[in-house]
Scaffold this motif. Sequence first.
Motif, PDB file in Angstrom:
ATOM      1  N   VAL A 165     139.806 -34.324  52.092  1.00  0.00           N
ATOM      2  CA  VAL A 165     139.245 -33.589  50.964  1.00  0.00           C
ATOM      3  C   VAL A 165     138.801 -34.620  49.928  1.00  0.00           C
ATOM      4  CG1 VAL A 165     141.517 -33.187  49.866  1.00  0.00           C
ATOM      5  CG2 VAL A 165     139.572 -31.701  49.305  1.00  0.00           C
ATOM      6  N   THR A 166     137.577 -34.435  49.429  1.00  0.00           N
ATOM      7  CA  THR A 166     136.994 -35.417  48.524  1.00  0.00           C
ATOM      8  C   THR A 166     136.117 -34.680  47.508  1.00  0.00           C
ATOM      9  OG1 THR A 166     135.741 -37.501  48.446  1.00  0.00           O
ATOM     10  CG2 THR A 166     135.015 -35.871  50.075  1.00  0.00           C
ATOM     11  N   SER A 167     135.309 -35.434  46.771  1.00  0.00           N
ATOM     12  CA  SER A 167     134.437 -34.821  45.760  1.00  0.00           C
ATOM     13  C   SER A 167     133.064 -35.472  45.851  1.00  0.00           C
ATOM     14  CB  SER A 167     135.015 -35.057  44.366  1.00  0.00           C
ATOM     15  OG  SER A 167     135.110 -36.449  44.133  1.00  0.00           O
ATOM     16  N   ALA A 168     132.080 -34.844  45.171  1.00  0.00           N
ATOM     17  CA  ALA A 168     130.723 -35.406  45.167  1.00  0.00           C
ATOM     18  C   ALA A 168     130.759 -36.834  44.630  1.00  0.00           C
ATOM     19  CB  ALA A 168     129.810 -34.531  44.310  1.00  0.00           C
ATOM     20  N   ARG A 169     131.653 -37.093  43.671  1.00  0.00           N
ATOM     21  CA  ARG A 169     131.712 -38.429  43.075  1.00  0.00           C
ATOM     22  C   ARG A 169     132.304 -39.455  44.043  1.00  0.00           C
ATOM     23  NH1 ARG A 169     135.101 -40.543  38.032  1.00  0.00           N
ATOM     24  NH2 ARG A 169     134.388 -42.701  38.165  1.00  0.00           N
ATOM     25  N   PHE A 170     133.413 -39.124  44.710  1.00  0.00           N
ATOM     26  CA  PHE A 170     134.101 -40.107  45.548  1.00  0.00           C
ATOM     27  C   PHE A 170     133.557 -40.155  46.970  1.00  0.00           C
ATOM     28  CE2 PHE A 170     136.744 -40.191  41.935  1.00  0.00           C
ATOM     29  CZ  PHE A 170     137.340 -41.440  41.952  1.00  0.00           C
ATOM     30  N   GLY A 171     133.093 -39.028  47.482  1.00  0.00           N
ATOM     31  CA  GLY A 171     132.471 -39.005  48.803  1.00  0.00           C
ATOM     32  C   GLY A 171     133.360 -39.549  49.906  1.00  0.00           C
ATOM     33  N   ALA A 172     132.714 -40.076  50.935  1.00  0.00           N
ATOM     34  CA  ALA A 172     133.426 -40.706  52.055  1.00  0.00           C
ATOM     35  C   ALA A 172     132.448 -41.670  52.704  1.00  0.00           C
ATOM     36  CB  ALA A 172     133.888 -39.649  53.056  1.00  0.00           C
ATOM     37  N   ASP A 173     132.737 -42.967  52.611  1.00  0.00           N
ATOM     38  CA  ASP A 173     131.807 -43.929  53.217  1.00  0.00           C
ATOM     39  C   ASP A 173     132.159 -44.137  54.695  1.00  0.00           C
ATOM     40  OD1 ASP A 173     134.020 -45.563  53.161  1.00  0.00           O
ATOM     41  OD2 ASP A 173     133.304 -46.795  51.487  1.00  0.00           O
ATOM     42  N   ARG A 174     131.319 -44.900  55.368  1.00  0.00           N
ATOM     43  CA  ARG A 174     131.498 -45.110  56.810  1.00  0.00           C
ATOM     44  C   ARG A 174     132.866 -45.728  57.106  1.00  0.00           C
ATOM     45  NH1 ARG A 174     128.679 -45.500  61.571  1.00  0.00           N
ATOM     46  NH2 ARG A 174     126.766 -44.727  60.614  1.00  0.00           N
ATOM     47  N   ALA A 175     133.291 -46.702  56.264  1.00  0.00           N
ATOM     48  CA  ALA A 175     134.561 -47.387  56.521  1.00  0.00           C
ATOM     49  C   ALA A 175     135.720 -46.384  56.475  1.00  0.00           C
ATOM     50  CB  ALA A 175     134.774 -48.498  55.496  1.00  0.00           C
ATOM     51  N   LEU A 176     135.690 -45.475  55.504  1.00  0.00           N
ATOM     52  CA  LEU A 176     136.780 -44.490  55.395  1.00  0.00           C
ATOM     53  C   LEU A 176     136.752 -43.542  56.595  1.00  0.00           C
ATOM     54  CD1 LEU A 176     139.125 -43.172  53.881  1.00  0.00           C
ATOM     55  CD2 LEU A 176     137.451 -41.899  52.509  1.00  0.00           C
ATOM     56  N   ILE A 177     135.570 -43.072  56.947  1.00  0.00           N
ATOM     57  CA  ILE A 177     135.460 -42.142  58.088  1.00  0.00           C
ATOM     58  C   ILE A 177     135.944 -42.826  59.373  1.00  0.00           C
ATOM     59  CG2 ILE A 177     133.786 -40.892  59.542  1.00  0.00           C
ATOM     60  CD1 ILE A 177     132.177 -40.388  56.896  1.00  0.00           C
ATOM     61  N   GLU A 178     135.571 -44.091  59.530  1.00  0.00           N
ATOM     62  CA  GLU A 178     135.963 -44.797  60.756  1.00  0.00           C
ATOM     63  C   GLU A 178     137.447 -45.134  60.787  1.00  0.00           C
ATOM     64  OE1 GLU A 178     133.107 -47.948  61.186  1.00  0.00           O
ATOM     65  OE2 GLU A 178     131.618 -46.573  62.072  1.00  0.00           O
ATOM     66  N   GLY A 205     131.868 -30.102  45.142  1.00  0.00           N
ATOM     67  CA  GLY A 205     130.552 -30.451  44.594  1.00  0.00           C
ATOM     68  C   GLY A 205     129.493 -30.135  45.625  1.00  0.00           C
ATOM     69  N   VAL A 206     128.239 -30.032  45.185  1.00  0.00           N
ATOM     70  CA  VAL A 206     127.182 -29.702  46.142  1.00  0.00           C
ATOM     71  C   VAL A 206     126.479 -30.947  46.682  1.00  0.00           C
ATOM     72  CG1 VAL A 206     125.303 -29.338  44.468  1.00  0.00           C
ATOM     73  CG2 VAL A 206     125.287 -28.088  46.607  1.00  0.00           C
ATOM     74  N   GLY A 207     126.367 -31.990  45.856  1.00  0.00           N
ATOM     75  CA  GLY A 207     125.684 -33.227  46.275  1.00  0.00           C
ATOM     76  C   GLY A 207     126.517 -33.966  47.309  1.00  0.00           C
ATOM     77  N   VAL A 208     125.873 -34.379  48.399  1.00  0.00           N
ATOM     78  CA  VAL A 208     126.612 -35.071  49.457  1.00  0.00           C
ATOM     79  C   VAL A 208     126.085 -36.496  49.649  1.00  0.00           C
ATOM     80  CG1 VAL A 208     127.475 -33.060  50.707  1.00  0.00           C
ATOM     81  CG2 VAL A 208     125.162 -33.878  51.153  1.00  0.00           C
ATOM     82  N   ASP A 209     125.413 -37.025  48.622  1.00  0.00           N
ATOM     83  CA  ASP A 209     124.837 -38.363  48.735  1.00  0.00           C
ATOM     84  C   ASP A 209     125.911 -39.449  48.847  1.00  0.00           C
ATOM     85  OD1 ASP A 209     124.753 -36.988  46.075  1.00  0.00           O
ATOM     86  OD2 ASP A 209     124.620 -39.044  45.326  1.00  0.00           O
ATOM     87  N   ALA A 210     127.147 -39.162  48.416  1.00  0.00           N
ATOM     88  CA  ALA A 210     128.212 -40.182  48.519  1.00  0.00           C
ATOM     89  C   ALA A 210     128.984 -40.062  49.834  1.00  0.00           C
ATOM     90  CB  ALA A 210     129.167 -40.053  47.331  1.00  0.00           C
ATOM     91  N   ILE A 211     128.594 -39.104  50.673  1.00  0.00           N
ATOM     92  CA  ILE A 211     129.226 -38.977  51.993  1.00  0.00           C
ATOM     93  C   ILE A 211     128.279 -39.564  53.029  1.00  0.00           C
ATOM     94  CG2 ILE A 211     130.083 -37.356  53.748  1.00  0.00           C
ATOM     95  CD1 ILE A 211     130.762 -35.410  51.505  1.00  0.00           C
ATOM     96  N   ASP A 212     128.789 -40.446  53.884  1.00  0.00           N
ATOM     97  CA  ASP A 212     127.936 -41.007  54.927  1.00  0.00           C
ATOM     98  C   ASP A 212     127.793 -39.957  56.032  1.00  0.00           C
ATOM     99  OD1 ASP A 212     126.743 -42.426  57.034  1.00  0.00           O
ATOM    100  OD2 ASP A 212     127.510 -44.316  56.233  1.00  0.00           O
TER     101      ASP A 212
END
Length: 312
Positions: free
Chosen positions: A49-62, A74-81
């Motif tokens: 669980v995250t937020s539009a601000r913190f997102g999830a980058d590739r390193a975290l997902i991997e 949040g609706v914006g997903v630009d911080a999620i890879d």
Amino acid sequence: MKPRLLQHGPLMASLESALAEHFDLQLLSKQTDRQAFLAGRGGEFTGLVTSARFGADRALIESLPKLAVIASFGVGVDAIDLAAARERGVAVSNTPDVLTDCVADLAFGLLIDVARRLSAAARFVRRGDWLKGQFPLATRVSGKNLGIVGLGRIGTAIARRAGGFDMPVRYHSRRIIENCPYDYEASLPALADWADFLVIACAGGAATRHLVSREVIDALGPDGFLVNISRGSVVDEPALVEALLAGRLGGAALDVFDDEPNVPPALFGLDSVVLLPHIASATRETRQAMADCVLANLRSWVDAGRLLTPVG
Ligand code: NAP
């Protein structure tokens, strides 16, 4: 046993409590050595669980090999890879619709503020300057041309509000919308040239980075106003600051910035700008609805194996 959920970044206290009721919730921010924690226990989590601000980058997902779902506040997903999530088959949800009205309300508030100089006039009164003379004339809003960049959920709600101000509306996006009551403009500089007010309501991310370029700002010109409630990255911020300082742009009202919470200090002394700390969705009602949406998505994922508001 409760499903194990990893939390990235702070969330509303009430949402954290609700999540902790239904999940075995672990906070990444509480770990002193984040890398060691993820290396040792990353395999335990199926949900993030995250937020539009913190997102999830590739390193975290991997670093989460069993991850199946990311629920974002949040609706914006630009911080999620999203590419990294897709490659791994990880489903992603956001919180669309519930924040649309509040963000559109704030966009219009900003538009009226920057045109009529509400914040500047309020500062004028508080400084005691009214005792010395009249506040300068401002710019009319009603009947003026409104250009919208990104006629999605929020852009459409902004356009609807413009109807109450008798403002002709045109929009720019990658695709023309069938049966749309507003005229499409394929060229963003041409839209900016036509518009008295240009409101940015498109998605953030690499595809829209610096879409509002020096050329677009100059097309809007010394009598034009820019309103941005989308993402700071969409605007070429140095070019915007330069244009405002030189008087080549009439004014700007900004809820979002390229490097939040850092705002270019050169803007602090300008009465032609309105600066807000990214608060477009920040009402009690909307934030609660966003929290409910995050929880409902995660519960639906666990109970029914599907998200309620998946990111396409
Ligand atoms: P949406 O319904 O998905 O609308 C996004 C719009 O952006 C669509 O009209 C899309 O049209 C357009 N777009 C995407 N890429 C584009 C490009 N390269 N060039 C031109 N237009 C492009 O999303 P929404 O719910 O309205 O939210 C919009 C954005 O608002 C979010 O992504 C978020 O960044 C921002 N937001 C900010 C706040 C805040 O607190 N300030 C709060 C909520 C949301 P096409 O696909 O046809 O191009």
